[in-house]
Structure formats: structure tokens, C-alpha cells
Scaffold this motif. Structure first.
Motif, PDB file in Angstrom:
ATOM      1  N   GLU A   1     -80.172  41.776   9.919  1.00 39.66           N
ATOM      2  CA  GLU A   1     -78.911  41.062  10.204  1.00 39.66           C
ATOM      3  C   GLU A   1     -78.159  41.732  11.355  1.00 39.66           C
ATOM      4  N   LEU A   2     -78.128  43.078  11.336  1.00 38.66           N
ATOM      5  CA  LEU A   2     -77.426  43.813  12.398  1.00 38.66           C
ATOM      6  C   LEU A   2     -78.099  43.596  13.750  1.00 38.66           C
ATOM      7  N   MET A   3     -79.441  43.620  13.777  1.00 35.46           N
ATOM      8  CA  MET A   3     -80.162  43.374  15.041  1.00 35.46           C
ATOM      9  C   MET A   3     -79.781  42.012  15.618  1.00 35.46           C
ATOM     10  N   ARG A   4     -79.773  40.997  14.737  1.00 38.96           N
ATOM     11  CA  ARG A   4     -79.486  39.639  15.215  1.00 38.96           C
ATOM     12  C   ARG A   4     -78.052  39.512  15.710  1.00 38.96           C
ATOM     13  N   LYS A   5     -77.123  40.253  15.099  1.00 36.79           N
ATOM     14  CA  LYS A   5     -75.730  40.217  15.559  1.00 36.79           C
ATOM     15  C   LYS A   5     -75.573  40.946  16.902  1.00 36.79           C
ATOM     16  N   LEU A   6     -76.251  42.090  17.029  1.00 36.28           N
ATOM     17  CA  LEU A   6     -76.151  42.863  18.278  1.00 36.28           C
ATOM     18  C   LEU A   6     -76.723  42.095  19.469  1.00 36.28           C
TER      19      LEU A   6
ATOM     20  N   ASN B   1     -87.740  43.205  18.145  1.00 38.27           N
ATOM     21  CA  ASN B   1     -88.369  41.873  18.062  1.00 38.27           C
ATOM     22  C   ASN B   1     -88.831  41.560  16.648  1.00 38.27           C
ATOM     23  N   TYR B   2     -89.358  42.571  15.959  1.00 39.62           N
ATOM     24  CA  TYR B   2     -89.831  42.388  14.586  1.00 39.62           C
ATOM     25  C   TYR B   2     -88.666  41.991  13.679  1.00 39.62           C
ATOM     26  N   PHE B   3     -87.533  42.665  13.833  1.00 39.21           N
ATOM     27  CA  PHE B   3     -86.399  42.418  12.936  1.00 39.21           C
ATOM     28  C   PHE B   3     -85.556  41.213  13.344  1.00 39.21           C
ATOM     29  N   LEU B   4     -85.694  40.758  14.591  1.00 42.43           N
ATOM     30  CA  LEU B   4     -84.958  39.552  15.006  1.00 42.43           C
ATOM     31  C   LEU B   4     -85.510  38.314  14.302  1.00 42.43           C
ATOM     32  N   GLU B   5     -86.779  38.360  13.913  1.00 41.44           N
ATOM     33  CA  GLU B   5     -87.424  37.213  13.266  1.00 41.44           C
ATOM     34  C   GLU B   5     -87.585  37.503  11.777  1.00 41.44           C
ATOM     35  N   GLU B   6     -86.757  36.892  10.963  1.00 44.13           N
ATOM     36  CA  GLU B   6     -86.717  37.197   9.531  1.00 44.13           C
ATOM     37  C   GLU B   6     -88.039  36.889   8.831  1.00 44.13           C
ATOM     38  N   ASP B   7     -88.782  35.918   9.365  1.00 46.44           N
ATOM     39  CA  ASP B   7     -90.077  35.541   8.750  1.00 46.44           C
ATOM     40  C   ASP B   7     -91.056  36.714   8.707  1.00 46.44           C
ATOM     41  N   ASN B   8     -90.876  37.696   9.584  1.00 48.59           N
ATOM     42  CA  ASN B   8     -91.786  38.849   9.624  1.00 48.59           C
ATOM     43  C   ASN B   8     -91.750  39.675   8.350  1.00 48.59           C
ATOM     44  N   TYR B   9     -90.597  39.673   7.674  1.00 47.72           N
ATOM     45  CA  TYR B   9     -90.475  40.581   6.526  1.00 47.72           C
ATOM     46  C   TYR B   9     -89.925  39.944   5.253  1.00 47.72           C
ATOM     47  N   LYS B  10     -89.517  38.668   5.316  1.00 41.83           N
ATOM     48  CA  LYS B  10     -88.811  38.117   4.141  1.00 41.83           C
ATOM     49  C   LYS B  10     -89.714  37.926   2.920  1.00 41.83           C
ATOM     50  N   ASN B  11     -91.035  37.855   3.132  1.00 42.98           N
ATOM     51  CA  ASN B  11     -91.942  37.630   1.987  1.00 42.98           C
ATOM     52  C   ASN B  11     -92.591  38.906   1.458  1.00 42.98           C
ATOM     53  N   ILE B  12     -92.119  40.064   1.929  1.00 44.45           N
ATOM     54  CA  ILE B  12     -92.687  41.329   1.435  1.00 44.45           C
ATOM     55  C   ILE B  12     -92.296  41.512  -0.035  1.00 44.45           C
ATOM     56  N   LYS B  13     -93.303  41.766  -0.862  1.00 42.12           N
ATOM     57  CA  LYS B  13     -93.056  41.906  -2.313  1.00 42.12           C
ATOM     58  C   LYS B  13     -92.581  43.327  -2.625  1.00 42.12           C
ATOM     59  N   ARG B  14     -91.506  43.404  -3.381  1.00 41.31           N
ATOM     60  CA  ARG B  14     -90.980  44.702  -3.805  1.00 41.31           C
ATOM     61  C   ARG B  14     -90.909  44.757  -5.322  1.00 41.31           C
ATOM     62  N   PRO B  15     -91.002  45.959  -5.916  1.00 43.30           N
ATOM     63  CA  PRO B  15     -90.914  46.064  -7.376  1.00 43.30           C
ATOM     64  C   PRO B  15     -89.550  45.559  -7.881  1.00 43.30           C
ATOM     65  N   PRO B  16     -89.490  45.042  -9.113  1.00 47.45           N
ATOM     66  CA  PRO B  16     -88.213  44.568  -9.663  1.00 47.45           C
ATOM     67  C   PRO B  16     -87.167  45.684  -9.677  1.00 47.45           C
ATOM     68  N   GLY B  17     -85.958  45.338  -9.308  1.00 44.12           N
ATOM     69  CA  GLY B  17     -84.864  46.321  -9.326  1.00 44.12           C
ATOM     70  C   GLY B  17     -84.847  47.258  -8.134  1.00 44.12           C
ATOM     71  N   ASP B  18     -85.757  47.049  -7.167  1.00 50.15           N
ATOM     72  CA  ASP B  18     -85.812  47.939  -5.998  1.00 50.15           C
ATOM     73  C   ASP B  18     -84.662  47.595  -5.041  1.00 50.15           C
ATOM     74  N   ILE B  19     -83.808  48.577  -4.745  1.00 44.28           N
ATOM     75  CA  ILE B  19     -82.663  48.307  -3.864  1.00 44.28           C
ATOM     76  C   ILE B  19     -82.971  48.606  -2.403  1.00 44.28           C
ATOM     77  N   MET B  20     -84.086  49.307  -2.136  1.00 45.53           N
ATOM     78  CA  MET B  20     -84.354  49.772  -0.768  1.00 45.53           C
ATOM     79  C   MET B  20     -84.572  48.625   0.217  1.00 45.53           C
ATOM     80  N   PHE B  21     -85.021  47.453  -0.287  1.00 45.24           N
ATOM     81  CA  PHE B  21     -85.271  46.335   0.631  1.00 45.24           C
ATOM     82  C   PHE B  21     -83.970  45.823   1.255  1.00 45.24           C
TER      83      PHE B  21
END
Length: 481
Positions: free
Chosen positions: A195-200, A167-187
Motif C-alpha cells: 500500500e505504501l509503495m502504491r501511495k509513494l 515493481n513487485y509490490f506495486l502489483e498486488e496480484d504478485n502476493y495477494k494469494n500467498i498462503k499463511r498459517p492461521p493467525g499469522d500477523i506477519m503478512f
């Protein structure tokens, strides 16, 4: 005069923008596949990528000399979709198409869920129909095995059936504004998992399976190639890395900052450790050493994302028909490791320790990893022992310390996912059993294959990873018996 011309020009451009396209009937929905990396099939560039809706290929740009423009002239394929802006265009005329009949295509490319739809997911037992006529249950969908990624597929399918995480990942608003350091690829891992949750869980898919291509590319990149698409990996290693990487990418820390991952899966335990004297020492010397502070029992509080259950050593003898006997062990026998009494010896290169474990907090969803593989200097051995477990009603109250038992009202768990490893250690295959909450039925998924399965058949498999759901106050068992 100038004003009138400008106004008329604007009206002309609006007519041009929204005029009906005569080529909409050339769109071939059966070839559309948006699961793959969004890059031009000729230049391999991600920038300004368009999908040809006639043949399904991706091309760059729509200007006069662009790959999409040349393709439209060369093959008379006229309808294109910008994969980033989700706008439709007719080429080579280069006007935007606005037509409500194309909405199903944009939904497949980018499915969205309202709060109400998410709340109803586990109450529905309705089959969806794919474009080719096959029916499927949203959430119980096969994942493409690109080469040797079934270990990752099984883990991703298990996690997609954990309702609060899903449920958390189906709604992009839950995580789209999380701030990450510049150049961080982990996000990227967080975005691709969402995206995979929403497709499944998409009830309006064109096909009854999903390819995890973009998700797995993010895994390869973010794990620095520890986990590959082309080489079989270990499900437990992948699960452990993936949960910790998700937690970290969502801004979580080891102690203070929590995320949806720790809210769902994290429990805590006490670990009691006692150092042992060297076994070759004389008895009197051992006795003396045991009085030293260094050999006294110490206790630390620790958190966990999953519990590792140790299997008894498999016997090497055969029966009278020369068949190796496959031993069996009840789940509660291997859970005894966490009762606070059972001691287990751990050996390091220099020292030996006795450890015992006691649970102090049970998470809403509890993961068991059954230790089937042991590595020695030469090869990996697999323990084939079958674990006998009930599907529902596993009470873990006795594994909690007494003062915690009073606080923990609910300690009963039901199984919701069971990952199985078949075959040899390094080259075996993975499959998964998942409970569909809406129907109460169990399904077996192995790559693209989805079949229903009787609950009593699940316990006969070589279970490797299990996810158990804690029952809440008024919850009763709703699983198919």
C-alpha cells in the motif's frame, strides 16, 4: 400484478441507486487523507468505516443510529465513502452515488498500476500536480515523521527506489494469494508495504507527501514493539529485521525457498575462521596448540543481505585550532575486508578468532552498512569518519574468488540510495539521497522536505547505509554528473 409491482420496485431502486446527488459540490478534496488507520473517530472500530468527504473524518456504519448517519444530520455533511468497498453514499437519504467525477477519490484511496505503467516508471521525468497546486515527482515524495520514526522513513524510501522490489509490490496480484498459517500477523507487513509503495508512486495524489502511519503500526505490531514510532531506532537494525520479516512473510525460508527479497539483495560469501590460542599463554604452548585440529582454519559458505563495512578507529587528537579532525577513508580501503586475504580478529567472552571473507556471488542490488556505532558497557559511540566513494562505476571483481570471476560477467555497481545519520548516536536524525531513474537527478529527502542535490555533495555526508545497483550488459551510466 405482483410481477409488475416487483419489476417497477426494482426499477425505482435502480433510479434511486444511480440518481444524481445534489451535494457533490460540498466535497472538500483538500481535507481528504486516507493514510491513517481506517477506524471510526468515535467508536474506534474498524468495522464498516466510512469517510465523510466534506470534513475528512471517519465514522462507522450508515444505518439509522450509526455514527455516520448522526454526523450527516447534525452537520449537514451528506457525501460518504465506504473505505472497504469504495462505494459512495448520500446520507441521511441512504442511496448509492454513481458518478465518474468521484473516480479520482477512489484512486487516491486505492491506487492501482497496470503492467505498462510499471514498465514506464523509470522512463518518465514528468512532474505531477497535487490538489493544492504543489508539484512532485512520483517516488520522490516526503514521508511524515510522526514523532521519531525518521530511521524507518529513510529505509522505506530507499527500498521504494529499488525498481524490481518496487515493481513487485506495486502489483498486488504478485502476493495477494500467498498462503499463511492461521493467525499469522506477519503478512500485514507485506500488505502495508505494498500500500505504501502504491501511495509513494501515485501520480494522482491530492498532496505531495505521504504519511506512513499504517505501515509503521504494522512494524510496531510485527516487531513486538522492538521498533517504535515514538522512539528513535537504528536504521541498520530496522533494515535487517524488515528484509528478513518480508522474506519470511512472503513464504521464504533460510535455504530453499526464495522470494523477491532474496532475488534482489541476497549474495553469498565464504567465511574462513581460525581459532587463536589465549594471548597470556607462553609462546611454546601457543606453538603447540596451533598444530591441533581445533586451531586449524575452517571454511563455511554463507548468504548475506548486506555487507557490514568497518571504519578505522577515529583519532582522538585535535589540530592546532583545537578542532577535532574528521578523518577520511576511501571506500576501497574498507571493502578490503572481503578480498579473501585481510584477516580480522573477533573476540568473544572466552575465545579469540581470526576471520577472513571472500565474496562468491554478487546480488543485483548490493547494500553496504557502514559500521558507525560501537557499544560498550556504558554508552554508544559514533565514528564520524567520512567515507570517500565514487557515485558510479565501482567494480567489485577483485573481491570475488578466481573461479567465480569467470562466471560473473557484470561486477560494476552504481549508487542509487545513500542514507545518512547526522548528530549524536541516540538522538540524531536521518536523511536520504536517492537517484530518480527517470531524470537521472539526485534528491535529498528528510521527512517531508524534498530538495535536489548535486552528486558531488553526497560524498561529503556521514553515509550509513547505501544501496548499489549492478549494471547489466548494455547498461551505461545515466546519472547526472
Amino acid at each position: 400484478m405482483f410481477l409488475i409491482t416487483a419489476k417497477n420496485g426494482r426499477m425505482d431502486s435502480e433510479d434511486r441507486r444511480s440518481r444524481h446527488c445534489p451535494y457533490l459540490d460540498t466535497i472538500n478534496r483538500s481535507v481528504l487523507d486516507f493514510d491513517f488507520e481506517k477506524l471510526c473517530s468515535i467508536s474506534l472500530s474498524h468495522i464498516n468505516a466510512y469517510a465523510c468527504l466534506v470534513c475528512g473524518k471517519y465514522f462507522q456504519g450508515r444505518g439509522l443510529k450509526s455514527h455516520a448517519y448522526i454526523h450527516s444530520v447534525q452537520f449537514s455533511h451528506h457525501v460518504f465513502l465506504n473505505l472497504h468497498t469504495l462505494k459512495f453514499y448520500c446520507l441521511p437519504d441512504n442511496y448509492e452515488i454513481i458518478d465518474s467525477s468521484l473516480e479520482d477519490i477512489t484512486y487516491v484511496l486505492k491506487p492501482t498500476f497496470t503492467k505498462q505503467q510499471i514498465a514506464n516508471l523509470d522512463k518518465q521525468a514528468k512532474l505531477s500536480r497535487a490538489y493544492d497546486g504543489t508539484t512532485y515527482l512520483p517516488g520522490i515524495v516526503g514521508l511524515n515523521n510522526i514523532k521519531a520514526n525518521d530511521y524507518a522513513n529513510a529505509v522505506l524510501q530507499a527500498l521504494s527506489n529499488v525498481p524490481p522490489l518496487r515493481n513487485y509490490f506495486l502489483e498486488e496480484d504478485n502476493y495477494k494469494n500467498i498462503k499463511r498459517p492461521p493467525g499469522d500477523i506477519m503478512f500485514l507487513l507485506v500488505q502495508r508495504f505494498g500500500e505504501l509503495m502504491r501511495k509513494l508512486w501515485n501520480p494522482r495524489n491530492f498532496k505531495a507527501h505521504v504519511s506512513p502511519h499504517e505501515m509503521l503500526q504494522a512494524v510496531v505490531l510485527c516487531s513486538k514493539k522492538t521498533f517504535q514510532i515514538t522512539k528513535q531506532g537504528d536504521g541498520v537494525d530496522f533494515l535487517s529485521w524488515f528484509l528478513n520479516a518480508l522474506h519470511s512473510a512472503l513464504g521464504g525460508t533460510k535455504k530453499r525457498k526464495k522470494t523477491i527479497v532474496t532475488d534482489v539483495f541476497q549474495g553469498s560469501m565464504r567465511i574462513f575462521t581460525k581459532k587463536l590460542p589465549h594471548p597470556d599463554l607462553p609462546a611454546e604452548e601457543k606453538e603447540q596448540l596451533l598444530h591441533n585440529d581445533e586451531y586449524q582454519e575452517t571454511m563455511v559458505e554463507s548468504t548475506f543481505m548486506y555487507l557490514t563495512l568497518d571504519l578505522p578507529t577515529a583519532p582522538l587528537y585535535k589540530d592546532e585550532k583545537e578542532q577535532l579532525i574528521i578523518p577520511q577513508v576511501p571506500l576501497f580501503n574498507i571493502l578490503a575486508k572481503f578480498n579473501g586475504i585481510t584477516e580480522k580478529e573477533y573476540k568473544t567472552y572466552k575465545e579469540n578468532f581470526l576471520k577472513r571473507f571472500q565474496l562468491t556471488k554478487l546480488p543485483p542490488y548490493l547494500i553496504f552498512c557502514i559500521k558507525r556505532f560501537t557499544k560498550n558497557n556504558f554508552f554508544v559511540e559514533k565514528n564520524p569518519t567520512i567515507v570517500n566513494f565514487p557515485i558510479t562505476n565501482v567494480d567489485l571483481r577483485e573481491y570475488l574468488s578466481e573461479e567465480v570471476q569467470a562466471v560473473h560477467k557484470n561486477t560494476t555497481y552504481d549508487l542509487i540510495a545513500n542514507i545518512v545519520h547526522d548528530g549524536k548516536p541516540s538522538e540524531g536524525s536521518y536523511r536520504i539521497h536517492v537517484l530518480h531513474h527517470g531524470t537521472g537527478k539526485w534528491y535529498e529527502l528528510q521527512d517531508l522536505q524534498v530538495t535536489d542535490i548535486l552528486p558531488q555533495m553526497i560524498t561529503l555526508s556521514e553515509a550509513y547505509i547505501q544501496i548499489w545497483k549492478r549494471r547489466d550488459n548494455d547498461e551505461t551510466n545515466q546519472q547526472g554528473a
